[in-house]
Scaffold this motif. Structure first.
Motif, short mmCIF file in Angstrom:
data_model
loop_
_atom_site.label_atom_id
_atom_site.label_comp_id
_atom_site.label_asym_id
_atom_site.label_seq_id
_atom_site.Cartn_x
_atom_site.Cartn_y
_atom_site.Cartn_z
N PHE A 1 -10.68 11.37 -5.36
CA PHE A 1 -10.34 10.10 -4.72
C PHE A 1 -11.39 8.99 -4.82
O PHE A 1 -11.28 7.97 -4.15
N GLU A 2 -12.43 9.22 -5.60
CA GLU A 2 -13.41 8.16 -5.83
C GLU A 2 -13.29 7.65 -7.26
O GLU A 2 -13.10 8.45 -8.18
N PRO A 3 -13.41 6.33 -7.47
CA PRO A 3 -13.55 5.27 -6.48
C PRO A 3 -12.23 5.03 -5.73
O PRO A 3 -11.19 5.52 -6.17
N LYS A 4 -12.29 4.30 -4.66
CA LYS A 4 -11.11 4.03 -3.84
C LYS A 4 -10.07 3.26 -4.66
O LYS A 4 -10.40 2.33 -5.39
N PRO B 1 -2.88 -4.32 -5.99
CA PRO B 1 -2.59 -3.97 -7.38
C PRO B 1 -3.87 -3.65 -8.15
O PRO B 1 -4.94 -4.17 -7.85
N ILE B 2 -3.75 -2.77 -9.14
CA ILE B 2 -4.91 -2.32 -9.91
C ILE B 2 -5.43 -3.45 -10.80
O ILE B 2 -4.67 -4.05 -11.57
N LYS B 3 -6.72 -3.74 -10.68
CA LYS B 3 -7.35 -4.79 -11.48
C LYS B 3 -8.55 -4.26 -12.27
O LYS B 3 -9.31 -5.02 -12.85
N THR B 4 -8.73 -2.95 -12.25
CA THR B 4 -9.85 -2.33 -12.94
C THR B 4 -9.41 -0.98 -13.50
O THR B 4 -8.46 -0.37 -12.99
N LEU B 5 -10.09 -0.52 -14.52
CA LEU B 5 -9.79 0.80 -15.09
C LEU B 5 -10.54 1.90 -14.37
O LEU B 5 -10.35 3.08 -14.66
N ILE C 1 -10.51 3.93 -11.62
CA ILE C 1 -9.60 4.37 -10.57
C ILE C 1 -9.65 5.89 -10.43
O ILE C 1 -10.06 6.59 -11.35
N PRO C 2 -9.22 6.43 -9.27
CA PRO C 2 -9.33 7.87 -9.03
C PRO C 2 -8.22 8.67 -9.69
O PRO C 2 -7.11 8.16 -9.89
N GLY D 1 -13.44 14.53 -19.11
CA GLY D 1 -13.39 13.08 -18.92
C GLY D 1 -12.03 12.50 -19.20
O GLY D 1 -11.91 11.44 -19.83
N LEU D 2 -10.97 13.15 -18.76
CA LEU D 2 -9.61 12.64 -18.97
C LEU D 2 -9.43 11.37 -18.16
O LEU D 2 -9.53 11.39 -16.94
N HIS D 3 -9.15 10.27 -18.85
CA HIS D 3 -9.12 8.98 -18.14
C HIS D 3 -7.85 8.87 -17.29
O HIS D 3 -6.74 9.08 -17.79
N PRO D 4 -8.00 8.52 -16.02
CA PRO D 4 -6.85 8.43 -15.11
C PRO D 4 -5.75 7.51 -15.62
O PRO D 4 -4.57 7.81 -15.48
#
Length: 408
Positions: free
Chosen positions: A254-257, A261-265, A267-268, A330-333
């Motif tokens: 769950f980190e980062p919070k 709406p999502i504005k960054t890559l 994410i948890p 390192g599987l990207h969310p």
């Protein structure tokens, strides 16, 4: 609206406490004086150790209930059971009592009681909701400190508070009592709670299997080892290890919070830390990681060894999926766990967990690493392939509880 976390105000205790019975006439009502922190009544109040968190009400419902009490509206009776030890267990009405306790003690999840309960670590989201609730309650009702001030300095507070303060001493809530032993009390709890506000399937399972290692592990992970310690009967060193393992798993999931709406890559992998899907996701993650199905007959964990074993295995998989650990793939969310419109998809999470476990068992991790770039490009460009992969693992993960609730 956010859910107000009032879980700290009334502590939990094990139903199965046996001491010499202490019979006597029981109270028929409780007043505002009984809800003060140092009152004999409040000090002895307990929730059953299997009670779900007191966090189902939003700020408006908390404020409206306090207002209803102040204005003398009809309020359903609080149902209690008195144990042989003298504790007063709440069978029905924990949100009502906790809301009044929050008002009287100025603790909507961010006060002194809550800080002690969560070892001084309260999430920012919980603090924001608490502040919002306090502001709303103070606006439509008034703070409890203003009610006290109204009795000695009425000119210092609002006229409506002065009026209601004069009536406060006469107000009371009706009590009803469950008679019988602990098994009768537990039976009454489930019957009443399923009729009023049905407990979801995950919570119901956790309540009824509260001493199983997967249930204890799930409770530990969701709050990073903080809050009520369902593992408190284990030896001190095992308690510390449980809390350490649970904290790391929580951080990986769950980190980062997650901010929408999502504005960054950045994410948890597990989505929002506190949502309706969080507890099912954690419990099923533990079960998949430890190959636990609905047909698995787990024993109660008496010493804590099994809980630690479950947490360690879950941590291995969490680290493997996406973490700072040397073993991490390192599987990207964004690629593996979210839809194109930015929604976290638990079904994808379960499928990827099972996929990673299969790779590990078959010793195919190195082969996957060699071809992952091409796979991820395809996943990113073609949504339907994600669904194809999910279907491949659908049959494999169907045997795990509650996953089917979140499948595509």
């Amino acid at each position: 609206m956010g859910k107000v976390n009032l879980d700290a105000l009334i502590p939990r205790e094990d139903f199965e406490i046996q001491e010499n019975p202490n019979p006597g006439k029981k109270k028929e009502t409780i007043s505002i004086e009984d809800i003060k922190l140092k009152s004999f009544f409040f000090i002895n109040l307990r929730k059953p150790d299997f009670q779900r968190e007191t966090n189902e009400w939003d700020e408006k419902k908390v404020a409206d209930f306090i207002k209803s009490f102040i204005e003398g509206d009809l309020i359903p009776a609080i149902i209690l059971w008195r144990s042989s030890s003298g504790y007063l267990f709440i069978i029905d009405g924990s949100h009502r009592l906790s809301s009044l306790a929050a008002w009287v003690n100025d603790d909507y999840g961010d006060g002194k009681i809550s800080k002690m309960f969560y070892d001084g670590i309260i999430p920012d989201e919980q603090i924001k909701i608490a502040e919002k609730t306090r502001k709303l309650v103070n606006s439509i009702v008034g703070s409890y400190s203003d009610f006290e001030l109204a009795l000695t300095h009425p000119d210092k507070v609002r006229p409506d508070i002065v009026k209601n303060a004069k009536n406060l001493a006469a107000l009371a809530i009706q009590l009803q009592w469950v008679e019988g032993d602990a098994s009768k009390a537990e039976s009454s709890f489930f019957k009443i709670n399923q009729q009023a506000a049905p407990i979801n399937q995950t919570e119901l399972t956790l309540l009824k299997t509260r001493r199983k290692p997967n249930s204890i592990a799930a409770r530990a992970i969701i709050r990073s080892g903080k809050g009520h310690k369902y593992w408190s009967k284990f030896a001190e060193d095992k308690q510390r290890e449980i809390q350490k393992l649970a904290t790391e798993i929580n951080e990986i999931l769950f980190e980062p919070k997650l901010v929408t709406p999502i504005k960054t890559l950045d994410i948890p992998i597990g989505g929002k830390r506190y949502s309706a899907q969080t507890l099912p996701l954690i419990l099923d993650f533990i079960n998949i990681s430890n190959n636990i199905t609905q047909s698995t007959d787990l024993e109660d964990d008496i010493k804590g060894d099994e809980t630690i074993k479950f947490l360690k295995e879950t941590l291995k998989i969490a680290r493997l999926i996406n973490s700072n650990h040397p073993s991490s793939l390192g599987l990207h969310p964004v690629v593996y766990f979210y839809s194109k419109d930015g929604r976290h998809k638990p079904a994808l999470f379960y499928g990827v967990v099972k996929f990673v476990i299969d790779l590990k068992k078959k010793k195919k991790l190195k082969e996957f690493i060699k071809v992952r770039t091409g796979i991820e490009k395809i996943l990113w460009n073609y949504d339907y392939l994600i669904q194809q992969i999910n279907r491949k693992y659908r049959s494999a993960i169907k045997s795990y509880p509650y996953i089917s609730d979140f499948l595509f």
